[in-house]
Scaffold this motif. Sequence first.
Motif, PDB file in Angstrom:
ATOM      1  N   GLN A  63      13.721  -0.861  -0.989  1.00  0.00           N
ATOM      2  CA  GLN A  63      14.552  -0.354   0.107  1.00  0.00           C
ATOM      3  C   GLN A  63      13.956   0.911   0.702  1.00  0.00           C
ATOM      4  N   LEU A  64      13.369   1.747  -0.148  1.00  0.00           N
ATOM      5  CA  LEU A  64      12.758   2.986   0.353  1.00  0.00           C
ATOM      6  C   LEU A  64      11.530   2.679   1.204  1.00  0.00           C
ATOM      7  N   VAL A  65      10.629   1.838   0.712  1.00  0.00           N
ATOM      8  CA  VAL A  65       9.377   1.618   1.447  1.00  0.00           C
ATOM      9  C   VAL A  65       9.605   0.867   2.752  1.00  0.00           C
ATOM     10  N   ASN A  66      10.712   0.149   2.863  1.00  0.00           N
ATOM     11  CA  ASN A  66      10.988  -0.609   4.087  1.00  0.00           C
ATOM     12  C   ASN A  66      11.675   0.211   5.169  1.00  0.00           C
ATOM     13  N   ARG A  67      12.055   1.439   4.876  1.00  0.00           N
ATOM     14  CA  ARG A  67      12.741   2.259   5.866  1.00  0.00           C
ATOM     15  C   ARG A  67      11.795   2.624   7.022  1.00  0.00           C
ATOM     16  N   PRO A  68      12.225   2.403   8.266  1.00  0.00           N
ATOM     17  CA  PRO A  68      11.356   2.706   9.404  1.00  0.00           C
ATOM     18  C   PRO A  68      11.094   4.193   9.600  1.00  0.00           C
ATOM     19  N   ASP A  69      11.960   5.054   9.054  1.00  0.00           N
ATOM     20  CA  ASP A  69      11.747   6.503   9.239  1.00  0.00           C
ATOM     21  C   ASP A  69      10.864   7.110   8.154  1.00  0.00           C
ATOM     22  N   VAL A  70      10.360   6.290   7.233  1.00  0.00           N
ATOM     23  CA  VAL A  70       9.438   6.767   6.194  1.00  0.00           C
ATOM     24  C   VAL A  70       8.012   6.414   6.606  1.00  0.00           C
ATOM     25  N   ASP A  71       7.206   7.442   6.827  1.00  0.00           N
ATOM     26  CA  ASP A  71       5.808   7.253   7.226  1.00  0.00           C
ATOM     27  C   ASP A  71       4.864   7.302   6.026  1.00  0.00           C
ATOM     28  N   LEU A  72       5.230   8.108   5.037  1.00  0.00           N
ATOM     29  CA  LEU A  72       4.387   8.335   3.875  1.00  0.00           C
ATOM     30  C   LEU A  72       5.219   8.178   2.609  1.00  0.00           C
ATOM     31  N   VAL A  73       4.746   7.367   1.670  1.00  0.00           N
ATOM     32  CA  VAL A  73       5.431   7.165   0.397  1.00  0.00           C
ATOM     33  C   VAL A  73       4.664   7.920  -0.688  1.00  0.00           C
ATOM     34  N   SER A  74       5.355   8.779  -1.418  1.00  0.00           N
ATOM     35  CA  SER A  74       4.748   9.520  -2.519  1.00  0.00           C
ATOM     36  C   SER A  74       5.182   8.898  -3.838  1.00  0.00           C
ATOM     37  N   VAL A  75       4.212   8.491  -4.642  1.00  0.00           N
ATOM     38  CA  VAL A  75       4.479   7.816  -5.906  1.00  0.00           C
ATOM     39  C   VAL A  75       4.223   8.809  -7.036  1.00  0.00           C
ATOM     40  N   THR A  76       5.302   9.215  -7.714  1.00  0.00           N
ATOM     41  CA  THR A  76       5.203  10.280  -8.723  1.00  0.00           C
ATOM     42  C   THR A  76       5.730   9.826 -10.083  1.00  0.00           C
ATOM     43  N   VAL A  77       5.601   8.539 -10.359  1.00  0.00           N
ATOM     44  CA  VAL A  77       6.110   7.982 -11.613  1.00  0.00           C
ATOM     45  C   VAL A  77       4.977   7.897 -12.643  1.00  0.00           C
ATOM     46  N   LYS A  78       5.290   7.378 -13.817  1.00  0.00           N
ATOM     47  CA  LYS A  78       4.284   7.223 -14.863  1.00  0.00           C
ATOM     48  C   LYS A  78       3.212   6.214 -14.434  1.00  0.00           C
ATOM     49  N   VAL A  79       2.021   6.433 -14.939  1.00  0.00           N
ATOM     50  CA  VAL A  79       0.843   5.688 -14.501  1.00  0.00           C
ATOM     51  C   VAL A  79       0.993   4.163 -14.597  1.00  0.00           C
ATOM     52  N   PRO A  80       1.588   3.602 -15.658  1.00  0.00           N
ATOM     53  CA  PRO A  80       1.661   2.139 -15.724  1.00  0.00           C
ATOM     54  C   PRO A  80       2.385   1.490 -14.552  1.00  0.00           C
ATOM     55  N   HIS A  81       3.199   2.261 -13.828  1.00  0.00           N
ATOM     56  CA  HIS A  81       3.958   1.700 -12.706  1.00  0.00           C
ATOM     57  C   HIS A  81       3.292   1.934 -11.355  1.00  0.00           C
ATOM     58  N   HIS A  82       2.175   2.640 -11.329  1.00  0.00           N
ATOM     59  CA  HIS A  82       1.551   2.982 -10.052  1.00  0.00           C
ATOM     60  C   HIS A  82       1.217   1.757  -9.211  1.00  0.00           C
ATOM     61  N   ARG A  83       0.553   0.779  -9.832  1.00  0.00           N
ATOM     62  CA  ARG A  83       0.056  -0.338  -9.019  1.00  0.00           C
ATOM     63  C   ARG A  83       1.195  -1.092  -8.337  1.00  0.00           C
ATOM     64  N   GLU A  84       2.257  -1.371  -9.059  1.00  0.00           N
ATOM     65  CA  GLU A  84       3.381  -2.108  -8.461  1.00  0.00           C
ATOM     66  C   GLU A  84       3.974  -1.344  -7.275  1.00  0.00           C
ATOM     67  N   LEU A  85       4.194  -0.058  -7.449  1.00  0.00           N
ATOM     68  CA  LEU A  85       4.873   0.726  -6.425  1.00  0.00           C
ATOM     69  C   LEU A  85       3.964   1.027  -5.242  1.00  0.00           C
ATOM     70  N   VAL A  86       2.719   1.368  -5.528  1.00  0.00           N
ATOM     71  CA  VAL A  86       1.764   1.608  -4.448  1.00  0.00           C
ATOM     72  C   VAL A  86       1.543   0.340  -3.638  1.00  0.00           C
ATOM     73  N   THR A  87       1.427  -0.785  -4.316  1.00  0.00           N
ATOM     74  CA  THR A  87       1.225  -2.060  -3.619  1.00  0.00           C
ATOM     75  C   THR A  87       2.393  -2.356  -2.688  1.00  0.00           C
ATOM     76  N   ALA A  88       3.617  -2.102  -3.142  1.00  0.00           N
ATOM     77  CA  ALA A  88       4.787  -2.333  -2.296  1.00  0.00           C
ATOM     78  C   ALA A  88       4.752  -1.449  -1.060  1.00  0.00           C
ATOM     79  N   ALA A  89       4.388  -0.190  -1.227  1.00  0.00           N
ATOM     80  CA  ALA A  89       4.333   0.729  -0.091  1.00  0.00           C
ATOM     81  C   ALA A  89       3.234   0.339   0.890  1.00  0.00           C
ATOM     82  N   LEU A  90       2.061   0.005   0.373  1.00  0.00           N
ATOM     83  CA  LEU A  90       0.966  -0.401   1.249  1.00  0.00           C
ATOM     84  C   LEU A  90       1.305  -1.691   1.987  1.00  0.00           C
ATOM     85  N   ALA A  91       1.929  -2.635   1.288  1.00  0.00           N
ATOM     86  CA  ALA A  91       2.311  -3.903   1.917  1.00  0.00           C
ATOM     87  C   ALA A  91       3.285  -3.685   3.069  1.00  0.00           C
TER      88      ALA A  91
END
Length: 364
Positions: free
Chosen positions: A61-89
């Motif tokens: 829901q956060l990454v799909n918001r039209p008013d969000v231009d930049l997503v900052s991923v500050t979670v533990k390393v094992p979750h980076h790929r899933e969350l970064v991939t969602a934001a980039l997609a």
Amino acid sequence: MLGVGIIGVSPRRGWAVTAHIPALQALPNYEIRALSARTQESAREAGEAFGVSAVFSDHQQLVNRPDVDLVSVTVKVPHHRELVTAALAAGKAVYCEWPLGRDLDDARAMAALAVEKGVGTIVGLQARQAPAIEFVRGLLADGYVGEVLSTTMVGLSVRGDVVVQANAYMLDQANGANLLTIPLGHSVDILNYVLGEFAELSAVSTLRRPLITIEETGGHIVKTAADQIAVIGTLVSGATASIHVREAVAGGTGFLWEINGTDGTLRITADAAVPGIFPLTVAGARGANEPAELAVPAELVREWPALTSLEGAPAFNVGRAYAAFAADNDNGTRTVPDFAEAVRRHEVLVAIERSAASGKRVKV
């Protein structure tokens, strides 16, 4: 104005609260527009604490918001790929904390997707933004030490054999957040940023203290990640470089980096081997004199006046990375480390692992 959504916010502790939120709140060209946390209750509390109304327990829901231009991923390393991939997609620019992924494959996949989507990226190697590091680069460019012949770096991460529960996951080598990737990774990055890449290296990696105590419970966990890593190698320039980063020792020098040349010496020190977080002191000497402290020029420290109140705090260099990214966005430049550079740093870490496992010198 760049709208930011931060994934991984606790209302009370964590890197987002310590660094990202103060940095973004200080910068006039950023606005925090959305937050996400593991639970809706935690997200609601974070939103109330930081004055953000759009809060979610579902990162999508956060990454799909039209008013969000930049997503900052500050979670533990094992979750980076899933969350970064969602934001980039979703077509968003991404600031991801270092290390970019659990391993080189993770990092390469995220970097490739960023290129495919044509969006900007930042990786949290913010020591590059430290005024002291820019000062050192300038001194070297001006010939302060003459030709660089060698460099030595010593660093200390966690002292003793006790960790808090929140950091227990870092004891497991498989999670990708450990002495190699974080203290040594940050330290190697500024060495390579300032002096150039390794051509080849040899490494030793050992685990001397495998039983670690959890502070809150007094229980013990078996550690699988190395607590002693030493690297010696040759830089592309021909200079000899040595690095020893350690943890679980009783004490010792937090961070000492010496650059030795034909005409002089530079010495950079800090309290611990995470040079992007702790303030850096620069000392120098020409000839055989003992290095004396050199003041970092005020124009470097105050490059981004909005961040003046954060000087000396962990948020300072993070803020400088955000400020530089916004300027890059406006000017079509690239002055902050991106995912492609993160891949290069992961490649160096893999070379260190390969050498330590084989006992052989390896090309980088």
